[in-house]
Design an enzyme around this catalytic site. Structure first.
Site: not given
Ligand code: DGY
Length: 303
Positions: A230, A259, A277
């Site tokens: 993240r 984002e 992402h």
């Molecule tokens: C998630 O599933 O948390 C991922 O970041 C999606 O790409």
């Protein structure tokens, strides 16, 4: 049978929708503003599900099923308070995210994107001894921060396939890690000794800005930094500065602090490979995520 309404906030793969349809649920699609009265929400990591949204949807809401591994878009304590189940889709995207992590490391260490830009800009005038030299991974130290499903898979690919030596840091030592030749080290030591650092931790209060200026300064000047977890786990401004000043050699980044906004200085850097992402964006993972998100709803609502 009750007439349960499942509200889906996006276009998800049909396989997930089919499972819900088979249960006879009423399916509704659209933005959260239309979710009033739903018994289940099938949402994405871009949907903020906070107390206000839960109140708006109403007291009949039984489950929030996030089609993502992360849960940081959901105020889980508010869900707990209201007795609403929340669920995510871990496991099914492990391979996709691990492969993308490796792709980012290879892209930055072998300057793949720089090379592509160079060729397209018609700058290639013939083979040169010192053109776009990168670094090999063989025998180098890989530092995994968070030795969970994804972290351990990245470690296995890079250890078995590329001969990297793995160290890891996590809240606890992991028996499986030790069996897989991954050595537990402190976070500080991991930053100091790794040739590539890869983040695989969830975004929690305790991991917010886990990596900032101080941590980046601890890393080797020749090291690469990879983040597919993240964005907010990293202080993005500090990362851009470290890359600009060559405090580290390069970075492969799939997730951003705010984002879809990205720190403008990061966009100008040649030594950063940036992807939008998409670490989990394989056909296989998306179908499996949709199916699991649907099954999580079925488990709670039943027939
Ligand atoms: C998630 O599933 O948390 C991922 O970041 C999606 O790409």
């Amino acid at each position: 049978m009750k007439n349960y309404t499942v509200f889906i906030t996006s276009n998800i793969p049909q396989e997930g929708i089919n499972l819900l349809q088979r249960q006879g649920y009423i399916l509704k699609f659209g933005s959260l503003k239309k979710a009033k009265g739903a018994h289940a929400l099938l949402c994405l990591l871009t949907d903020t599900i906070d107390a206000k949204v839960m109140d708006f949807v109403g007291p009949q809401l039984k489950i929030i099923s996030n089609m993502a591994a992360g849960l940081d878009n959901i105020e889980v304590h508010e869900a707990v308070k209201r007795g609403i189940t929340f669920a995510n889709t871990p496991g099914v995207l492990t391979e996709a995210v691990a492969e993308h992590t490796v792709a980012l490391l290879l892209a930055v260490s072998r300057r793949v994107v720089e090379g592509d830009r160079f060729v397209r800009a018609k700058k290639y005038k013939g083979w040169q001894v010192d053109l776009l030299l990168g670094q090999e991974l063989q025998g180098k130290v890989l530092g995994i921060v968070g030795y969970g499903r994804i972290g351990s898979r990245v470690a296995a690919i890079l250890e078995k396939g590329f001969g990297m030596r793995v160290v890891y840091h996590d809240e606890h030592r992991n028996e499986i890690a030790e069996k897989n030749n991954a050595k537990y080290v402190s976070f500080r030591d991991l930053l100091r000794i790794s040739d590539a650092v890869s983040l695989h931790v969830p975004l929690l209060a305790g991991t917010l800005h886990l990596v900032g200026e101080k941590e980046l300064r601890m890393m080797k000047k020749t090291a690469y930094f990879i983040n597919t977890s993240r964005g907010a786990v990293v202080d993005e401004k500090a990362l851009a500065k470290a890359l600009e000043e060559n405090t580290i050699a390069g970075a492969g980044i799939d997730v951003f602090e705010h984002e879809p906004k990205i720190e403008p200085s990061l966009l100008k850097l040649q030594n950063a490979v940036l992807t939008p992402h998409i670490a989990s964006a394989s056909h296989e993972a998306r179908v499996a995520m949709a199916e699991l998100a649907a099954k999580n709803i079925i488990r709670v609502l039943g027939a």
